[in-house]
Structure formats: structure tokens, C-alpha cells
Write a protein that holds these residues in place. Sequence first.
Motif, PDB file in Angstrom:
ATOM      1  N   ASP A  56     -28.397  15.779  52.073  1.00  0.00           N
ATOM      2  CA  ASP A  56     -28.024  14.396  51.731  1.00  0.00           C
ATOM      3  C   ASP A  56     -28.083  14.167  50.219  1.00  0.00           C
ATOM      4  O   ASP A  56     -27.225  13.478  49.652  1.00  0.00           O
ATOM      5  N   ALA A  57     -29.101  14.745  49.563  1.00  0.00           N
ATOM      6  CA  ALA A  57     -29.207  14.595  48.110  1.00  0.00           C
ATOM      7  C   ALA A  57     -28.039  15.275  47.410  1.00  0.00           C
ATOM      8  O   ALA A  57     -27.469  14.734  46.452  1.00  0.00           O
ATOM      9  N   SER A  58     -27.653  16.444  47.888  1.00  0.00           N
ATOM     10  CA  SER A  58     -26.515  17.162  47.290  1.00  0.00           C
ATOM     11  C   SER A  58     -25.218  16.399  47.511  1.00  0.00           C
ATOM     12  O   SER A  58     -24.374  16.310  46.606  1.00  0.00           O
ATOM     13  N   LEU A  59     -25.043  15.825  48.697  1.00  0.00           N
ATOM     14  CA  LEU A  59     -23.836  15.050  48.982  1.00  0.00           C
ATOM     15  C   LEU A  59     -23.767  13.796  48.114  1.00  0.00           C
ATOM     16  O   LEU A  59     -22.686  13.418  47.651  1.00  0.00           O
ATOM     17  N   ALA A  60     -24.923  13.162  47.878  1.00  0.00           N
ATOM     18  CA  ALA A  60     -24.942  11.981  47.012  1.00  0.00           C
ATOM     19  C   ALA A  60     -24.575  12.363  45.583  1.00  0.00           C
ATOM     20  O   ALA A  60     -23.821  11.643  44.906  1.00  0.00           O
ATOM     21  N   ARG A  61     -25.097  13.493  45.105  1.00  0.00           N
ATOM     22  CA  ARG A  61     -24.767  13.946  43.757  1.00  0.00           C
ATOM     23  C   ARG A  61     -23.282  14.274  43.644  1.00  0.00           C
ATOM     24  O   ARG A  61     -22.616  13.902  42.673  1.00  0.00           O
ATOM     25  N   LEU A  62     -22.742  14.972  44.645  1.00  0.00           N
ATOM     26  CA  LEU A  62     -21.315  15.315  44.628  1.00  0.00           C
ATOM     27  C   LEU A  62     -20.446  14.056  44.729  1.00  0.00           C
ATOM     28  O   LEU A  62     -19.354  14.004  44.155  1.00  0.00           O
ATOM     29  N   GLY A  63     -20.940  13.052  45.456  1.00  0.00           N
ATOM     30  CA  GLY A  63     -20.204  11.794  45.521  1.00  0.00           C
ATOM     31  C   GLY A  63     -20.124  11.128  44.155  1.00  0.00           C
ATOM     32  O   GLY A  63     -19.100  10.560  43.791  1.00  0.00           O
ATOM     33  N   GLY A  64     -21.215  11.214  43.390  1.00  0.00           N
ATOM     34  CA  GLY A  64     -21.204  10.673  42.029  1.00  0.00           C
ATOM     35  C   GLY A  64     -20.239  11.422  41.132  1.00  0.00           C
ATOM     36  O   GLY A  64     -19.472  10.810  40.373  1.00  0.00           O
ATOM     37  N   TYR A  65     -20.254  12.751  41.237  1.00  0.00           N
ATOM     38  CA  TYR A  65     -19.303  13.547  40.459  1.00  0.00           C
ATOM     39  C   TYR A  65     -17.864  13.212  40.862  1.00  0.00           C
ATOM     40  O   TYR A  65     -16.963  13.171  40.022  1.00  0.00           O
ATOM     41  N   GLY A  66     -17.659  12.966  42.162  1.00  0.00           N
ATOM     42  CA  GLY A  66     -16.312  12.645  42.629  1.00  0.00           C
ATOM     43  C   GLY A  66     -15.791  11.367  42.011  1.00  0.00           C
ATOM     44  O   GLY A  66     -14.626  11.285  41.606  1.00  0.00           O
ATOM     45  N   ALA A  67     -16.648  10.343  41.926  1.00  0.00           N
ATOM     46  CA  ALA A  67     -16.228   9.076  41.317  1.00  0.00           C
ATOM     47  C   ALA A  67     -15.887   9.278  39.845  1.00  0.00           C
ATOM     48  O   ALA A  67     -14.903   8.722  39.330  1.00  0.00           O
ATOM     49  N   VAL A  68     -16.687  10.098  39.155  1.00  0.00           N
ATOM     50  CA  VAL A  68     -16.462  10.352  37.723  1.00  0.00           C
ATOM     51  C   VAL A  68     -15.156  11.110  37.513  1.00  0.00           C
ATOM     52  O   VAL A  68     -14.341  10.748  36.648  1.00  0.00           O
ATOM     53  N   THR A  69     -14.939  12.174  38.289  1.00  0.00           N
ATOM     54  CA  THR A  69     -13.736  12.986  38.090  1.00  0.00           C
ATOM     55  C   THR A  69     -12.465  12.222  38.437  1.00  0.00           C
ATOM     56  O   THR A  69     -11.431  12.407  37.793  1.00  0.00           O
ATOM     57  N   ARG A  70     -12.537  11.360  39.438  1.00  0.00           N
ATOM     58  CA  ARG A  70     -11.344  10.564  39.780  1.00  0.00           C
ATOM     59  C   ARG A  70     -10.974   9.625  38.633  1.00  0.00           C
ATOM     60  O   ARG A  70      -9.797   9.495  38.274  1.00  0.00           O
ATOM     61  N   GLU A  71     -11.979   8.971  38.063  1.00  0.00           N
ATOM     62  CA  GLU A  71     -11.701   8.058  36.946  1.00  0.00           C
ATOM     63  C   GLU A  71     -11.227   8.835  35.721  1.00  0.00           C
ATOM     64  O   GLU A  71     -10.285   8.415  35.030  1.00  0.00           O
ATOM     65  N   LEU A  72     -11.878   9.970  35.433  1.00  0.00           N
ATOM     66  CA  LEU A  72     -11.479  10.776  34.278  1.00  0.00           C
ATOM     67  C   LEU A  72     -10.059  11.291  34.433  1.00  0.00           C
ATOM     68  O   LEU A  72      -9.290  11.327  33.464  1.00  0.00           O
ATOM     69  N   ALA A  73      -9.707  11.720  35.646  1.00  0.00           N
ATOM     70  CA  ALA A  73      -8.357  12.247  35.877  1.00  0.00           C
ATOM     71  C   ALA A  73      -7.304  11.178  35.606  1.00  0.00           C
ATOM     72  O   ALA A  73      -6.268  11.445  34.976  1.00  0.00           O
ATOM     73  N   LEU A  74      -7.558   9.959  36.064  1.00  0.00           N
ATOM     74  CA  LEU A  74      -6.611   8.867  35.823  1.00  0.00           C
ATOM     75  C   LEU A  74      -6.546   8.515  34.338  1.00  0.00           C
ATOM     76  O   LEU A  74      -5.469   8.253  33.790  1.00  0.00           O
ATOM     77  N   PHE A  75      -7.713   8.501  33.686  1.00  0.00           N
ATOM     78  CA  PHE A  75      -7.777   8.181  32.256  1.00  0.00           C
ATOM     79  C   PHE A  75      -7.018   9.228  31.445  1.00  0.00           C
ATOM     80  O   PHE A  75      -6.237   8.894  30.545  1.00  0.00           O
ATOM     81  N   ALA A  76      -7.243  10.512  31.769  1.00  0.00           N
ATOM     82  CA  ALA A  76      -6.566  11.597  31.054  1.00  0.00           C
ATOM     83  C   ALA A  76      -5.067  11.569  31.296  1.00  0.00           C
ATOM     84  O   ALA A  76      -4.271  11.834  30.376  1.00  0.00           O
ATOM     85  N   GLU A  77      -4.658  11.245  32.516  1.00  0.00           N
ATOM     86  CA  GLU A  77      -3.226  11.163  32.823  1.00  0.00           C
ATOM     87  C   GLU A  77      -2.566  10.050  32.016  1.00  0.00           C
ATOM     88  O   GLU A  77      -1.444  10.209  31.508  1.00  0.00           O
ATOM     89  N   ALA A  78      -3.266   8.920  31.893  1.00  0.00           N
ATOM     90  CA  ALA A  78      -2.725   7.812  31.093  1.00  0.00           C
ATOM     91  C   ALA A  78      -2.612   8.218  29.623  1.00  0.00           C
ATOM     92  O   ALA A  78      -1.628   7.881  28.947  1.00  0.00           O
ATOM     93  N   MET A  79      -3.596   8.965  29.109  1.00  0.00           N
ATOM     94  CA  MET A  79      -3.531   9.438  27.727  1.00  0.00           C
ATOM     95  C   MET A  79      -2.378  10.418  27.544  1.00  0.00           C
ATOM     96  O   MET A  79      -1.648  10.357  26.543  1.00  0.00           O
TER      97      MET A  79
END
Length: 335
Positions: A56-79
Motif C-alpha cells: 500500500d505504501a509503494s502504491l501510494a508513492r507511485l500514485g504521487g509520481y503518477g500525478a507529477v508525471t502527468r502534469e509534467l508531461a502536459l506542461f512539457a507538451e505545451a512548452m
Amino acid sequence: MSLIGFGDLAQSNSLRQHTSRAKSDIMRLSTELTQGKAVDTPRHLSGDMGPLLAIDASLARLGGYGAVTRELALFAEAMQTGLATISDMTLEAANGLISSSGTAATTHVKTAASAAHAALQSTISTLNTRFGDRTLFAGMNTSGSAVASTETLMVALETAITAAGATDVASVEAAVDSWFSAPGGYQGTMYLGGGNLVPVPVAVGERVALDVTANEPALRQTLKGLAMASLIDRGIFPGQPDLQRDLAQRAGEVLLAGETDRAYLAARLGRAQAQIDTAQTRNESEAAGLGMARTGMVEIDPYETATRLQDAETQLQLIYTLTARISRLSLADYL
């Protein structure tokens, strides 16, 4: 030898406890059979919750990384889209300037210079593009504009050219170069952003930095070339078409020479996008594997559960039958 029995009240309480336990078992087993997983996880795992909590702790950490990478991917695409837009406008302006400088008609030069001035305004607008509540090319100062207005740039350059006493193309370009490189020039007057964005964690031990700002040398050179052409549109060298033609040609050459640097800038951003995409895929794969492992730990055997449910229902029926028989006993039957 005397026999010790149960009184009516004790017997009634015992039957109620057995009935309640049987009903609770039926409800729990029915829920487990419907959901396919244990309702009482600690009981199902015999109290060994350590592995499940680790997952559960690993899944929570990966969920946090998932939120970050999704936002970064959109931000980088806009750039990346912004850089592509700037590059397209710049190349079109450069080709128009160089083509017009090879003709004798001054109207062609003025038309190309006007188009370059419009491209400058669009470029500055693109650099100030916001993604959500953040400015794309402003570095750490994401809440404000990346660069000042086109008018601010042109007035500053015209002041610098006048102060330098520039009277030909070479001296105008030297004055523009000096203003762009001086601490109080582009960086002090035009660039309103902050330092580069700090690297952001996208996976365990891995960080990505989207460190492209409007202060990049490639973008400064782009603005320089467009501004030099815009000077023509604003009336530099009045009554001197030859100098205007030469300045248009030089501005076009500056813009074309900067295409390599703009391509490198896009490639640098592309490498960051690839890193984000790889981390996102790896995190999702790991999360899927952990999710399957977790499901395996809490899932129940449907056949065993169905058998236990049937046993619990049979037990409840027996309790009801026994209760009914006891309630019908008369004193004569008891004696």
C-alpha cells in the motif's frame, strides 16, 4: 450425583449469541463472495499485515509520481508546442526578409518588416503563455509574465541605438547586441521571469527539470532578429531604402542562424519529455504488478467461501428449528 443444567434465560441468551454469530458469518461471507476479497483483512492474513502495508505504501508513492508525471508531461507538451510555434513564425519572417532584400521595391521590404513585427508580437505572446495558473517560460516565477511587452522592447532598443549614435546597419546591430548582453538590458528590462525550475522527482532516484525559459540564448537571438526587422517597420533610416534593405537582410540572416539553436532547445526539451514518458510507463507497470500482488493477498477462494456460506446458512436454520421446538415445550413434555 446432581446434574447442573442451564436455566431458561441462559439458554435463551446462548441461542441469541449463536443466531447473531451465524447471521454475521452469512453477511460477511456473502459480501466476500460478491466482492471476491476478504472483508476482514487482518483475519484473512492471520494478523500478518506487514507485506500488505508495504504494498500500500509503494502504491501510494507511485500514485504521487503518477500525478507529477502527468502534469509534467502536459506542461512539457505545451512548452514544445510554444517552441514549435515560435520557430515556424521566425522562419517565415526570415524568408520574407531575405527575399524582400533582394528586390528593388521598398514596399516589399516594408511588408516583410511589418510581418516580422507581427511575428515579434506573437513570439512575446507565446513566451507569456500560461498553462493553467503557471507561465510556461518564466522559470521559477510561474505566477507572472515571462517577458515584458513588445513596446517596452522596441523603446529600449531605440533608446540604446540613439545613445550609441548608430547610423548604419553594423552600428545598429552592435547597439542591439550590446543591449541584449548588458545586465540592465534584456535581463534587467525585458525578462521578468525567475531562475530555472528545479528538478522534480518522477521516480525513485530520478528527477526531471523543465529548465527552458525565455532567457535562453536561442530565444534572445530570435527576439533580437525580429526586433531588428521591426525597427524598419517603426521608421528607422527614413529616406534610406538601401540601409533598410540591408538591415532587413541582416535581420533575416540572424533569424536563420538561430534555427540550429532553436532546434537544439526543442531537442533538449524532447529528451526531458522522453524521460518523463519512460518514468511514467515504468511507474504504471510497477503499480500494475503491485496491484495484482495485493489482489492476490486479499482475494478469497470462491468455492471455499460458497461452502462456508452454505454451512452458515444450514447452521442458522438449525438454530431456528431448535428455538421453535424449545418454545413449543409444555410442562407435561418437559416432565
